[in-house]
Design a protein around this motif. Sequence first.
Motif, mmCIF file in Angstrom:
data_model
loop_
_atom_site.group_PDB
_atom_site.id
_atom_site.type_symbol
_atom_site.label_atom_id
_atom_site.label_comp_id
_atom_site.label_asym_id
_atom_site.label_seq_id
_atom_site.Cartn_x
_atom_site.Cartn_y
_atom_site.Cartn_z
ATOM 1 N N PHE A 57 0.823 -1.206 0.000
ATOM 2 C CA PHE A 57 0.000 0.000 0.000
ATOM 3 C C PHE A 57 0.858 1.258 0.000
ATOM 4 N N ILE A 58 1.976 1.227 0.726
ATOM 5 C CA ILE A 58 2.862 2.391 0.750
ATOM 6 C C ILE A 58 3.485 2.595 -0.625
ATOM 7 N N ALA A 59 3.937 1.502 -1.254
ATOM 8 C CA ALA A 59 4.522 1.602 -2.592
ATOM 9 C C ALA A 59 3.497 2.113 -3.598
ATOM 10 N N LYS A 60 2.265 1.654 -3.483
ATOM 11 C CA LYS A 60 1.203 2.133 -4.376
ATOM 12 C C LYS A 60 1.010 3.635 -4.223
ATOM 13 N N GLY A 61 1.015 4.119 -2.995
ATOM 14 C CA GLY A 61 0.851 5.549 -2.752
ATOM 15 C C GLY A 61 2.003 6.357 -3.310
ATOM 16 N N VAL A 62 3.228 5.856 -3.142
ATOM 17 C CA VAL A 62 4.399 6.571 -3.669
ATOM 18 C C VAL A 62 4.368 6.594 -5.193
ATOM 19 N N ILE A 63 4.075 5.456 -5.808
ATOM 20 C CA ILE A 63 4.009 5.396 -7.272
ATOM 21 C C ILE A 63 2.906 6.315 -7.793
ATOM 22 N N GLN A 64 1.763 6.296 -7.143
ATOM 23 C CA GLN A 64 0.663 7.154 -7.569
ATOM 24 C C GLN A 64 1.046 8.621 -7.447
ATOM 25 N N PHE A 65 1.737 9.001 -6.365
ATOM 26 C CA PHE A 65 2.163 10.384 -6.181
ATOM 27 C C PHE A 65 3.150 10.798 -7.249
ATOM 28 N N VAL A 66 4.103 9.935 -7.561
ATOM 29 C CA VAL A 66 5.108 10.254 -8.573
ATOM 30 C C VAL A 66 4.457 10.390 -9.941
ATOM 31 N N TRP A 67 3.575 9.483 -10.299
ATOM 32 C CA TRP A 67 2.933 9.549 -11.603
ATOM 33 C C TRP A 67 2.062 10.787 -11.724
ATOM 34 N N GLU A 68 1.319 11.122 -10.679
ATOM 35 C CA GLU A 68 0.459 12.294 -10.745
ATOM 36 C C GLU A 68 1.276 13.573 -10.805
ATOM 37 N N SER A 69 2.441 13.603 -10.143
ATOM 38 C CA SER A 69 3.265 14.812 -10.188
ATOM 39 C C SER A 69 3.923 14.986 -11.547
#
Length: 73
Positions: A57-69
């Motif tokens: 879940f933490i990795a998903k959040g980090v990946i989602q944040f990076v992609w959205e940025s």
Amino acid sequence: MLAEYFEVIEAVGLNLFFAFIFIFIGLSIHDVMKKNNVPKNGRYVVYFVLFLGCAGFIAKGVIQFVWESQGVG
């Protein structure tokens, strides 16, 4: 003002909900293993699997944040 930050409040609330769920799952698993006298190796395996789920879940959040940025998602 609340309508402007609704998505941020919703995202923070959802992340806190997942954190509390993982904490409660860990506490309940710890209680069950303590009552049933599970050996230490078994406890380490169970906690490792629980950690992997949380890390996912933490990795998903980090990946989602990076992609959205970067404008991908």
